[in-house]
Write an enzyme that holds these catalytic residues in place. Structure first.
Site, mmCIF file in Angstrom:
data_model
loop_
_atom_site.group_PDB
_atom_site.id
_atom_site.type_symbol
_atom_site.label_atom_id
_atom_site.label_comp_id
_atom_site.label_asym_id
_atom_site.label_seq_id
_atom_site.Cartn_x
_atom_site.Cartn_y
_atom_site.Cartn_z
ATOM 1 N N LYS A 1 42.505 15.238 -27.799
ATOM 2 C CA LYS A 1 43.937 15.111 -28.074
ATOM 3 C C LYS A 1 44.428 16.440 -28.639
ATOM 4 O O LYS A 1 44.526 16.610 -29.862
ATOM 5 C CB LYS A 1 44.162 13.952 -29.047
ATOM 6 C CG LYS A 1 45.605 13.670 -29.339
ATOM 7 C CD LYS A 1 45.818 12.253 -29.830
ATOM 8 C CE LYS A 1 47.210 12.110 -30.400
ATOM 9 N NZ LYS A 1 47.609 10.727 -30.594
ATOM 10 N N GLU B 1 40.822 15.205 -32.156
ATOM 11 C CA GLU B 1 42.195 15.714 -32.310
ATOM 12 C C GLU B 1 42.307 16.784 -33.395
ATOM 13 O O GLU B 1 42.571 16.469 -34.558
ATOM 14 C CB GLU B 1 43.146 14.544 -32.625
ATOM 15 C CG GLU B 1 44.593 14.981 -32.784
ATOM 16 C CD GLU B 1 45.551 13.825 -33.075
ATOM 17 O OE1 GLU B 1 45.104 12.677 -33.209
ATOM 18 O OE2 GLU B 1 46.765 14.081 -33.173
ATOM 19 N N ASP C 1 49.517 4.309 -34.720
ATOM 20 C CA ASP C 1 48.543 4.221 -35.803
ATOM 21 C C ASP C 1 49.044 4.887 -37.074
ATOM 22 O O ASP C 1 48.234 5.362 -37.885
ATOM 23 C CB ASP C 1 47.224 4.873 -35.371
ATOM 24 C CG ASP C 1 47.404 6.346 -34.997
ATOM 25 O OD1 ASP C 1 48.446 6.692 -34.421
ATOM 26 O OD2 ASP C 1 46.495 7.152 -35.289
ATOM 27 N N GLU D 1 44.782 19.023 -34.494
ATOM 28 C CA GLU D 1 46.192 19.365 -34.227
ATOM 29 C C GLU D 1 46.506 20.743 -34.790
ATOM 30 O O GLU D 1 46.322 20.990 -35.987
ATOM 31 C CB GLU D 1 47.125 18.326 -34.849
ATOM 32 C CG GLU D 1 48.590 18.738 -34.684
ATOM 33 C CD GLU D 1 49.602 17.675 -35.072
ATOM 34 O OE1 GLU D 1 49.201 16.558 -35.464
ATOM 35 O OE2 GLU D 1 50.816 17.963 -34.985
ATOM 36 N N TYR E 1 50.774 12.933 -41.235
ATOM 37 C CA TYR E 1 50.753 11.716 -40.411
ATOM 38 C C TYR E 1 50.195 10.548 -41.162
ATOM 39 O O TYR E 1 49.105 10.615 -41.672
ATOM 40 C CB TYR E 1 49.917 11.966 -39.142
ATOM 41 C CG TYR E 1 50.245 10.966 -38.078
ATOM 42 C CD1 TYR E 1 51.402 11.111 -37.334
ATOM 43 C CD2 TYR E 1 49.458 9.846 -37.904
ATOM 44 C CE1 TYR E 1 51.735 10.181 -36.383
ATOM 45 C CE2 TYR E 1 49.798 8.905 -36.946
ATOM 46 C CZ TYR E 1 50.936 9.081 -36.195
ATOM 47 O OH TYR E 1 51.273 8.142 -35.264
ATOM 48 N N LYS F 1 40.079 7.414 -33.190
ATOM 49 C CA LYS F 1 40.813 8.681 -33.289
ATOM 50 C C LYS F 1 40.609 9.300 -34.663
ATOM 51 O O LYS F 1 40.611 8.591 -35.671
ATOM 52 C CB LYS F 1 42.299 8.423 -33.078
ATOM 53 C CG LYS F 1 43.153 9.644 -33.392
ATOM 54 C CD LYS F 1 44.604 9.299 -33.610
ATOM 55 C CE LYS F 1 45.094 9.938 -34.879
ATOM 56 N NZ LYS F 1 46.550 9.880 -35.030
ATOM 57 N N SER G 1 49.207 10.989 -25.414
ATOM 58 C CA SER G 1 48.853 10.045 -26.471
ATOM 59 C C SER G 1 49.882 10.259 -27.580
ATOM 60 O O SER G 1 49.558 10.737 -28.660
ATOM 61 C CB SER G 1 47.431 10.330 -26.981
ATOM 62 O OG SER G 1 47.139 9.511 -28.083
ATOM 63 N N SER H 1 52.337 14.757 -29.330
ATOM 64 C CA SER H 1 53.671 15.341 -29.111
ATOM 65 C C SER H 1 54.068 16.297 -30.239
ATOM 66 O O SER H 1 54.866 17.211 -30.005
ATOM 67 C CB SER H 1 54.732 14.251 -28.909
ATOM 68 O OG SER H 1 54.813 13.377 -30.005
ATOM 69 N N GLY H 2 53.590 16.076 -31.442
ATOM 70 C CA GLY H 2 53.670 17.071 -32.512
ATOM 71 C C GLY H 2 55.047 17.444 -33.037
ATOM 72 O O GLY H 2 55.173 18.458 -33.698
#
Ligand code: 13P
Length: 396
Positions: A265, A223, A71, A225, A396, A183, A334, A307-308
């Site tokens: 997530k 999510e 995405d 992060e 992102y 998301k 994910s 995964s970052g």
């Protein structure tokens, strides 16, 4: 409108499950008229919602499968394409995403795919709807609904995530187009604080988004992060993650979001990318599971890690370590970068490399499928797959 094939071919699209959020969260007048509800109305229908959402999760959070995050916004996709010398055109994005969704047998390892809006409405290079191709592969289509990060005034150079305005109508339209989950990614920066304001804003935005998505029939992926940026050790990440998840769940509850209908997530708990002490998969697993057990209720069906910026192999090894014993939730992946990196490089924009690139994608998907089952050994991995992908200040 959802196409006919979409309605036929996937268990998650069973019509019996198609009760739109509005009617679920706000019971009709005949249900609530007599006697007056003793509880706020959403709770009256919680058992039904629960079974409905479980149906969905049987597909998305099923053993040995996880989510392919594909995405990337057009800007981020442009950076990826530039790394293999391609221009950021719609045709190139379409060619790359066609490669991903048509990888033969992908659905064995991948249960859901998160799409950017362009892809949700796009066809493959052969003229089939991307959404239909996914459903034929038994992969549930999802959609990124946040509108990205902007500076947060009054904070310590931190950011907040936009996208709540118009979200109800957008999610309703995405549902019509075939999306079944959503998301919203926001970030928390450790070197910049995090300030109480930034954490509160992140948590509140996620909770509002989750309630709005559920109201429109989409399962929200929540999510927040915690960025890898920084020199801090793993204990500091753990401390920040405890704070962030406490706040996220506080506001999720305040917004009457149904926990059985949410996927999370999180970032794994690791040291900052610039910390000199590296953590082993066992340490990452110990810290991350300790965090999850302290903060995440077992009503949540699935934890799908991002995964970052970890290398493909690192992300897989860490996931594998977390699945060595039973967990109260489905603990899976994910990933975007940790599934796509070697695949993209193998493709390099050349039609003759499509097959090889798809095979590489399947190798990564299978490795993470094994890690979800706790059976990944890490043997035979390429040097490319071991390369870290951390980018300072990544957007992102
Ligand atoms: P990465 O796995 O590359 O961190 O991407 C996470 C993400 O949020 C994509 O949806």
């Amino acid at each position: 409108m959802a196409s006919a094939s979409l309605l036929k071919s996937s268990p998650v699209l069973d019509r019996s499950e198609f009760v739109k959020g509005q009617s679920l969260r706000q019971p009709s007048a005949s249900i609530i008229r007599c006697p007056p509800p003793p509880q706020p109305s959403p709770f009256l229908l919680a058992p039904m919602l629960m079974s409905l959402s479980r149906l969905r999760y049987k597909t998305v959070a099923s053993p040995g499968r996880g989510i392919l995050a594909m995405d990337e916004s057009n800007a981020t996709c442009g950076k990826r394409l530039a790394s293999i010398g391609l221009e950021n055109t719609e045709a190139n994005r379409q060619a790359y995403r066609t490669l991903l969704v048509t990888a033969p047998g992908l659905g064995q390892y991948i249960s859901g795919a998160i799409l950017f809006e362009e892809t949700l409405y796009q066809s493959t290079t052969d003229g089939k709807k991307m959404v239909d191709v996914l459903i034929e592969q038994n992969i549930v289509p999802g959609i990124k609904v946040d509108k990205g990060l902007v500076p947060l005034p009054g904070s310590n150079n931190e950011s907040w995530c936009q996208g709540l305005d118009g979200l109800a109508s957008r999610t309703a339209a995405y549902y019509q187009q075939g999306a079944r989950f959503a998301k919203w990614r926001t970030v928390v920066s450790i070197p910049n604080g995090p300030s109480a304001l930034a954490v509160k804003e992140a948590a509140w935005g996620l909770a509002r988004y989750a309630a709005i998505s559920q109201d429109n029939g989409l399962v929200p992926i929540v999510e927040p992060e915690i960025l890898l940026d920084g020199e801090h050790g793993i204990d500091r990440t753990f401390e920040v993650a405890l704070k962030v998840w406490a706040e996220v769940f506080y506001y999720l509850a305040e917004n009457n979001a149904l926990f059985e209908g949410i996927l999370l997530k999180p970032s794994m708990v690791t040291p900052g990318a610039e910390c000199k002490d590296k953590a082993t998969p066992q340490q990452v697993s110990d810290y991350t599971l300790k965090l999850l057990k302290r903060r995440i209720p077992p009503a949540i069906p699935g934890i799908m890690f991002l995964s970052g910026g970890q290398s493909e192999v690192e992300a897989t090894l860490n996931l594998n370590a977390m699945n060595q014993g039973p967990n109260p939730w489905h603990v899976s992946f994910s990933y975007a970068r940790a599934l796509q990196n070697t695949c993209l490089k193998t493709w390099a924009g050349r039609p003759e490399n499509v097959k090889a690139a798809q095979e590489v994608l399947l190798v990564r998907a299978k490795a993470n499928s094994l890690a979800q089952l706790g059976k990944y050994t890490g043997e035979g991995e390429s040097e490319e797959a071991k390369k870290g992908m951390f980018v300072k200040g990544y957007v992102y």
